[in-house]
Design a protein around this motif. Structure first.
Motif, PDB file in Angstrom:
ATOM      1  N   ALA A   1       5.560   2.519  12.635  1.00 45.14           N
ATOM      2  CA  ALA A   1       5.570   2.873  11.214  1.00 45.14           C
ATOM      3  C   ALA A   1       6.918   3.451  10.798  1.00 45.14           C
ATOM      4  CB  ALA A   1       4.449   3.868  10.916  1.00 45.14           C
TER       5      ALA A   1
ATOM      6  N   ALA B   1       2.350  -2.858   8.983  1.00 46.23           N
ATOM      7  CA  ALA B   1       1.747  -2.144   7.862  1.00 46.23           C
ATOM      8  C   ALA B   1       2.793  -1.362   7.073  1.00 46.23           C
ATOM      9  CB  ALA B   1       0.655  -1.203   8.369  1.00 46.23           C
ATOM     10  N   SER B   2       3.733  -0.752   7.779  1.00 48.12           N
ATOM     11  CA  SER B   2       4.757   0.065   7.136  1.00 48.12           C
ATOM     12  C   SER B   2       5.745  -0.785   6.349  1.00 48.12           C
ATOM     13  CB  SER B   2       5.495   0.880   8.197  1.00 48.12           C
ATOM     14  OG  SER B   2       6.350   1.821   7.611  1.00 48.12           O
TER      15      SER B   2
ATOM     16  N   ARG C   1       4.090  -2.018   3.181  1.00 51.50           N
ATOM     17  CA  ARG C   1       3.820  -0.961   2.221  1.00 51.50           C
ATOM     18  C   ARG C   1       5.086  -0.520   1.493  1.00 51.50           C
ATOM     19  NH1 ARG C   1       5.261   3.963   1.094  1.00 51.50           N
ATOM     20  NH2 ARG C   1       3.821   5.091  -0.237  1.00 51.50           N
TER      21      ARG C   1
ATOM     22  N   GLU D   1       3.292  -5.056  -0.940  1.00 49.80           N
ATOM     23  CA  GLU D   1       2.657  -6.300  -0.533  1.00 49.80           C
ATOM     24  C   GLU D   1       2.543  -7.263  -1.731  1.00 49.80           C
ATOM     25  OE1 GLU D   1       0.822  -2.684   1.546  1.00 49.80           O
ATOM     26  OE2 GLU D   1       1.350  -3.289  -0.508  1.00 49.80           O
TER      27      GLU D   1
ATOM     28  N   ARG E   1      -4.720   4.964  10.235  1.00 52.51           N
ATOM     29  CA  ARG E   1      -4.072   5.427   9.001  1.00 52.51           C
ATOM     30  C   ARG E   1      -3.738   6.913   9.079  1.00 52.51           C
ATOM     31  NH1 ARG E   1      -8.238   2.541   4.926  1.00 52.51           N
ATOM     32  NH2 ARG E   1      -7.252   3.815   3.321  1.00 52.51           N
TER      33      ARG E   1
ATOM     34  N   ILE F   1      -0.440   6.843  10.929  1.00 52.43           N
ATOM     35  CA  ILE F   1       0.655   6.223  10.176  1.00 52.43           C
ATOM     36  C   ILE F   1       1.086   7.095   8.995  1.00 52.43           C
ATOM     37  CG2 ILE F   1       1.211   4.250   8.686  1.00 52.43           C
ATOM     38  CD1 ILE F   1      -0.466   2.507  10.530  1.00 52.43           C
TER      39      ILE F   1
ATOM     40  N   PRO G   1      -1.304   2.438   3.836  1.00 55.70           N
ATOM     41  CA  PRO G   1      -0.976   1.028   4.032  1.00 55.70           C
ATOM     42  C   PRO G   1      -1.815   0.128   3.129  1.00 55.70           C
ATOM     43  CG  PRO G   1      -2.443   1.756   5.759  1.00 55.70           C
ATOM     44  CD  PRO G   1      -2.201   2.947   4.875  1.00 55.70           C
TER      45      PRO G   1
END
Length: 419
Positions: free
Chosen positions: A53, A136-137, A140, A144, A266, A269, A273
């Motif tokens: 992340a 995911a990072s 984000r 997206e 999550r 992270i 996300p």
């Protein structure tokens, strides 16, 4: 791996919070934090999700010359050579994902099919948590795309429990209510009373809830529904008998164990996300209309578009709700965006602003805030309003009545378009 210290207090956790684009944009790492993150990247005990992340946020932000020196820990030139970077950072990544991984590191957007393949991996249990955090990072921080959300949505649908298949037994049109799963810290929720309101309009109401993925952990709709003793849905086959009180409640844990597992990720992270948006627009019960909310106004249209992609015929998206919830603000400029896809396939959009003359009776100068609101207290005033038409809290009652008027106006418009 389990963190020994809170996720937000590790060097990489503080780095993620610092460089991730938020309310005030991204900032370069301070020299002190840069040194701590360099040591953490070199430490094999660092949590792989946080490593991914952190590096994903750094790449999406664009490293400064000082931050560029972090590649010394990975390999000289790593930030400039995506394939080399992935091989060094994610050596256990399945080979079939290398093209998608390098595309993300390059800063490119994914096609629907690529995002779908990525989603299958993210929700699965194969090795390489570092890449899960990285992907995911990156998505984000750079935001997206609708195509990426569509692919991730298709993959998420494949994780649904068997009871939430393609068949619905509902005997009336359904409305799905979904607000951020992290809930509120200074307000009470009105979600069950909205469900009751829509049931009075002839719909079956389903509230999507789940554990909080953060950053707030004080009170959310799952907590409230549990204190109210709501009926939790286990299968679409139960929808042939819609409930009279607060409708059905669908817990993410029952819908998809794979999505529920991501809640723990999550927490590590830290930043919100793709799932913070996606989990609200999934349509496992084949509802006709989605009622949802956004914290960031720029996401209002995106939420409407994603709802239509998810198969809803109509959607109401609240902006500037209390802490992003479905409870409208009575003092700030709030409103709803409504969207429909007509039987002939045409798309129409309509805004209704909360400061319109029709809603003037509900407007206030300030908001009432509640310090550390408790689910038991929230449940008590919801029951009072349900039973008596009012509660012991006048500000709460005014907000509920404003919500009924505002959402009712949006629903009138949607119904007129879908006839």
């Amino acid at each position: 791996m389990v963190l020994d210290t809170p996720a937000t207090e590790t060097p990489l956790g503080r780095g993620i919070k610092h460089i991730g684009i938020g309310k005030y944009g991204s900032k370069p790492l301070t020299p002190e934090l840069l040194a701590e993150c360099r040591a953490a990247l070199a430490d094999p005990a660092s949590h792989p999700l946080q490593v991914g992340a952190f590096l994903g946020a750094l790449l999406a932000k664009g490293p400064t010359p000082e931050e560029q020196t972090l590649e010394d820990v990975i390999g000289k030139g790593a930030f400039s050579h995506p394939t080399f970077f992935i091989n060094k950072v994610c050596p256990d990544l399945p080979g079939r994902l290398l093209p998608i991984a390098t595309k993300l590191v390059r800063g490119a957007n994914l096609q629907v099919s690529e995002a779908e393949q990525l989603g299958d991996y993210l929700y699965g249990e194969e090795d390489c948590e570092t890449f899960r955090g990285l992907a995911a990072s990156i998505m984000r921080v750079r935001h997206e795309t609708n195509e990426e959300y569509q692919g991730l949505m298709r993959a998420a649908e494949r994780t649904f429990s068997p009871g939430f298949g393609p068949i619905s037994c509902a005997d009336r049109p359904l409305i799905q209510l979904a607000e951020p799963f992290d809930g509120v810290e200074n307000n009470y929720l009105i979600t069950p009373l909205l469900a009751k309101f829509f049931q009075k309009r002839g719909y079956g109401a389903i509230s999507l809830v789940g554990r909080s993925g953060g950053p707030k952990f004080t009170l959310n709709a799952l907590d409230l529904c549990m204190h109210l003793g709501c009926q939790f849905l286990q299968s679409n086959h139960e929808l042939d008998t819609p409930l009279d009180t607060y409708g059905w409640v669908l817990d993410q844990k029952a819908l998809s164990p794979a999505l529920n597992r991501w809640v723990d990720r999550r927490h590590v992270i830290i930043k919100r996300p793709f799932l913070a948006t996606l989990e609200k627009v999934l349509n496992p019960c084949h509802a006709q209309i989605l009622v949802t909310s956004v914290f960031h106004i720029t996401y209002q249209m995106k939420m409407a578009e994603l709802a239509l992609l998810a198969g809803f015929d109509g959607v109401i998206v609240l902006k500037r709700g209390m802490e992003g919830s479905l409870a409208p603000s009575t003092s700030r400029a709030c409103g709803v965006l409504c969207a429909v896809r007509t039987p002939r396939g045409h798309l129409f959009f309509q805004h209704f602003e909360g400061d319109a003359p029709a809603f003037s009776a509900f407007r206030t100068e300030t908001e009432t805030e509640y310090e550390q609101p408790q689910a038991a207290d929230n449940a008590r005033i919801v029951r009072q309003f349900m039973n008596d038409g009012h509660s012991s809290d006048a500000a709460f009652d005014n907000r509920v009545r404003f919500a009924h008027a505002l959402y009712g106006r949006g629903l009138d418009w949607i119904e007129s378009q879908l006839r």
